[in-house]
Enzyme design. Structure first.
Site, short mmCIF file in Angstrom:
data_model
loop_
_atom_site.label_atom_id
_atom_site.label_comp_id
_atom_site.label_asym_id
_atom_site.label_seq_id
_atom_site.Cartn_x
_atom_site.Cartn_y
_atom_site.Cartn_z
CG MET A 68 69.32 57.52 12.38
SD MET A 68 69.31 59.20 13.04
CE MET A 68 70.28 60.03 11.80
CD GLU B 110 62.86 58.94 12.04
OE1 GLU B 110 63.92 59.30 11.48
OE2 GLU B 110 62.53 59.33 13.18
#
Length: 882
Positions: free
Chosen positions: A287, A320
């Site tokens: 994330m 990411e």
């Protein structure tokens, strides 16, 4: 809860009314480790057994403006209880304004201050603030995961991506802990205070806390204006994993990525430091929280893995990092335009991997692996345009799928071919400068690309971004009397359900066996090609007229576009006879992918794909492609082969795998890949005895190191086929008393061939919510085994009896695990009938739940079509042979 599923209309209305100026969030997580009178127990990787307070204190101050003084709105919070609420100095009764998921705000002023003091819950599902107890040392670890809308489980906020604001976090933590957030932190006693962030969305805020092993480095770059950019780097994991943590490689990829994106994006990294936390029981791959990226700790390898695993980790790190610009600096307004971050990150991850790291063949992995995910998703009944219609948060959660990621990235690769790389990157640079710290929609990006390329982006967008479905491209070759190509055309077909014929920029390659210097005799090499535009139903490639007759035509050579590649009969016959003769790895990977699509579409019998794998996988040089072929071959037998041939198909795969395992160079990656594949298909007594011998040391394969991870790999088929009982698995857990070991043991326990075992596994997930998300995944993974169809038959009816309740009672993450994982796809036609009956009787079920059932039902229907095609082909062959 009634207000938990925020709708797009509600979000638009709130965004038109409110503007957020600042958040101050104070968390007290000392309760995570209990008290002196009530110390935590050592866990088993699951927080359920710990004797600690289930909540932590969260105090949030939000300063915001209202465009219509006197109007009302609401803030978001999912919490067991609220202690106090204050709006503009007025104390509000929590019982009156808080309903469990929303805080009602009435009579707003032009400028407002909201203070919410709440008791929020630690999570065991990977949503919100997740708490994990390490079974090795009893240490407690916390981390947050919010996408798309779970920050409201940790602090009160306006939970939608277009209400950005600067954040200040303060965290009171147990002694001896480290705490990290998006900004740089300072510790005074047990309180950690973090620097104010730039304006960011709620879902990318982050807190990581615990006794993490933390390693530092730094990145320095001279900017175009002569200034110096210094970025502190950090990487962390649980202490018990530190001995496996190869931070040198993590930092190498990080620095290579930062160099690449600074070279091409023209906008310096905007978020100060760059920490990367590898955390336990993570639901996602990673994330993109700015300044504090989180990853699943499985990217720290406890045993030997192939180079494909390191490539996958590097791609994730770069994916990411790309989000720091595409998603964090510039964010989509609502989840309809999720592609504005995920498609770009997926594409840029592959692009930077190839251009900046040692994996210069990364486009092969993209073509063979990522696009396979996209092709499957785009043929489901739930397929959707890349720019999707996202009505609410449940829709958003399910749209983190193969369309948004891999198809979107594939389409961007096509876009780069369409507008040119320089125009594409210049468009990105203008996009960042024009919309920094803001929110955008589709048109904002298209406008800058139109500026830089001069191309009609509206037409391109309608074809590629605003329609669903995948087309097929098939070559048509007409030979002249001289034996050369008189005409070569590309035929484009689209399914009736999604009939759009798109413009494609493709390279068409012609291959034949040629006697060339430096080329292996008999190799299939490309001797002619042309890059051309394919439009409409049939496009002639004039440049290839007059070429020598090809043995193989590859209509999407170099993988420039997104399509299903088909073959003419000559090409297909060539591949049947000599797939392994295709010399270059990318076109060979494209051929493998195309053949798998033919198998899934019931155009190539499953047993023929298995035959191709047995004959040619041993010659595959790319380790990632080899492992993908292994997975496809296993799936071909389990799902697409005629039932009466499954046992024979599995036996053939096991024989082939053992042969290749013994032929592979000792200690090589290929040897490891074949060992893992052999274990995955072993079923006969003789094969199980080989695995048992490798475990207990009575059998060896030269150069094969049976480390702890490989031991679990060998134990699982023994458990599946009743050759490893509960005591054997307990003994193995004694060797590996770790969180990873516990997950392996739980999966193997659920895999045993016993009615009682299945009943206990089912009850542990469906009848209880005590297991953490990681152990739920492990139970489900072990439960459904292709060799245990009869044993699992009773759960078809039970599944459809419980899924509505599970969806209503559990978090969406756990609901997704259960609905997808327990779907009775191994049960064939009875399960298909049961799914149809449930769908007919539950037209008013939540759309997200119906979508999951529809997708699983479609996979099953596709498998049944494949089984029929395989049986028919076998029957036809028998007739001919007779």
């Amino acid at each position: 809860m009634p207000g938990e599923n925020l709708s797009r209309d509600e979000a638009r209305e709130r965004a038109a009314l409110l503007s957020v100026d600042a958040y101050e969030v104070a968390l007290d997580v000392r309760s995570a480790v209990g008290t002196a009178q009530n110390p935590p127990k050592r866990g088993d990787g699951d927080a359920a057994g710990d004797d600690v307070q289930p909540t932590f204190r969260s105090v949030t101050t939000i300063r915001f403006r209202c465009a219509e003084p006197g109007a009302g709105s609401f803030a978001d919070l999912i919490a067991p209880s609220v202690t106090a609420v204050s709006l503009n100095g007025r104390d509000l009764d929590p019982a009156d304004v808080f309903d469990g998921s929303r805080i009602t705000l009435e009579d707003l002023a032009s400028e407002n201050e909201l203070v919410v003091d709440a008791q929020c819950a630690y999570s065991r599902t990977g949503e919100g603030l997740h708490r994990f107890v390490d079974p090795e040392d009893g240490e407690v670890y916390l981390y947050t995961q919010y996408e798309p809308a779970d920050s409201r489980r940790v602090f009160a906020n306006f939970e939608q991506p277009d209400l950005k604001a600067p954040f200040r976090f303060e965290v009171t933590a147990p002694d001896g802990w480290g705490v990290w957030s998006n900004g740089a932190g300072e510790q005074v006693d047990s309180v950690w205070r973090f620097a104010e962030t730039k304006p960011i969305s709620t879902y990318i805020t982050a807190v990581v806390a615990g006794p993490y092993h933390y390693v530092t480095d730094s990145y320095t770059r001279i900017l175009d204006d002569g200034g110096t950019l210094e970025i502190p780097l950090g990487a962390m994991c649980r202490r018990s994993l530190a001995r496996y943590f190869d931070t040198d490689d993590v930092f190498l990829i990080t620095k290579q990525g930062l160099d690449f994106f600074h070279d091409h994006f023209g906008y310096p990294y905007p978020f100060g430091k760059y920490d990367q936390a590898f955390v336990p029981e993570y639901n996602l791959g990673a994330m993109e929280n700015p300044g504090c990226v989180t990853f699943r700790e499985e990217y720290i390898y406890r045993g030997r893995v192939t180079e494909a695993a390191y490539e996958r980790r590097a791609n994730t790190i770069l994916h990411e990092m790309a989000h720091m610009w595409f998603g964090d600096l510039v964010t989509m307004r609502w989840w309809d335009d999720l592609w504005l971050k995920e498609s770009f990150a997926d594409f840029m991850g592959a692009f930077s991997l190839v251009e900046a790291t040692r994996w210069t063949d990364g486009w092969i992995t993209f073509a063979n692996n990522r696009k396979s995910w996209a092709y499957r998703a785009d043929q489901l009944p739930s397929t959707h345009p890349i720019t999707a219609d996202i009505r609410d948060l449940q829709d958003a959660k399910l749209n983190f799928d193969g369309i948004t990621y891999a198809k979107g990235a594939s389409v961007l690769k096509q876009l780069v071919a369409y507008v040119g790389q320089d125009a594409f990157l210049e468009g990105a640079r203008r996009y960042f400068k024009r919309h920094a710290y803001g929110n955008t929609r589709l048109g904002d990006l298209l406008s800058v690309l139109e500026e830089t390329s001069g191309r009609d982006m509206a037409t391109w967008s309608r074809a590629w971004l605003q329609t669903a479905g995948v087309a097929s491209l098939t070559p048509q070759v007409l030979l002249g009397e001289d034996g050369r190509v008189a005409e070569l055309a590309v035929v484009q077909e689209a399914p009736e359900s999604h009939p759009t014929l798109r413009p494609h920029r493709v390279r068409v390659g012609l291959y034949r066996r040629a006697d060339l210097e430096g080329v292996e005799p008999g190799a299939l090499v490309r001797y002619a090609s042309a890059e051309t535009d394919v439009e409409g139903a049939r496009s002639v490639v004039a440049e290839l007229a007059g070429a020598e007759a090809p043995e193989l035509v590859l209509v999407n050579d170099d993988d420039l576009t997104y399509c299903k590649t088909r073959f003419d009969e000559t090409s297909l016959d060539t591949l049947r006879a000599g797939l392994g003769d295709v010399m270059e790895p990318l076109p060979r990977a494209l051929c493998w992918s195309a053949l798998w699509n033919l198998t899934r579409d019931a155009l190539l019998p499953a047993r023929e794909f298995v035959s191709l794998a047995l004959r040619f996988a041993g010659r595959e040089s790319d380790i990632g492609v080899l492992q993908m072929v292994h997975a496809w071959a296993r799936s071909a037998v389990a799902h697409y082969a005629a039932p009466e041939w499954r046992e024979e198909g599995g036996r053939l795969l096991a024989q082939g795998a053992l042969r290749e395992l013994r032929l592979a160079a000792p200690g090589s990656q290929r040897q490891l890949a074949w060992a893992r594949f052999y274990a995955s298909v072993a079923a006969d007594k003789a094969d199980l005895e080989v695995l048992q011998g490798l475990l207990d040391g009575t059998a060896t394969v030269e150069g094969l190191e049976v480390d702890q991870e490989l031991r679990w790999t060998f134990l699982e088929p023994l458990a599946v086929h009743g050759a490893a009982d509960e005591s054997a698995l307990a003994a193995e857990l004694g060797r590996d008393a770790t969180a990873s070991g516990k997950r392996h043991q739980v999966r193997c326990l659920a895999a045993r061939p016993s009615a009682q075992v299945k009943a206990e596994a089912w009850e542990s997930v469906v009848g209880s919510d005590e297991l953490s998300n990681a152990l739920v995944e492990a139970v489900i993974a072990g439960f459904s085994q292709p060799s245990q169809r009869e044993l699992l038959a009773p759960y078809t009816e039970r599944y459809f009896e419980v899924i509505s309740r599970i969806w209503e009672e559990r978090s969406i993450q756990i609901g997704m695990h259960v609905v997808r994982g327990f779907f009775p796809g191994l049960q064939g036609a009875p399960a298909l009938d049961a799914a149809d009956a449930w769908l007919a009787a539950h037209e008013d079920a939540p759309p997200a739940l119906r979508r999951l059932v529809l997708e699983a039902r479609d996979d099953l229907a596709r498998a049944l079509r494949g089984q029929r095609a395989d049986a028919e082909a076998a029957a036809a062959t028998a007739v001919v042979a007779g």
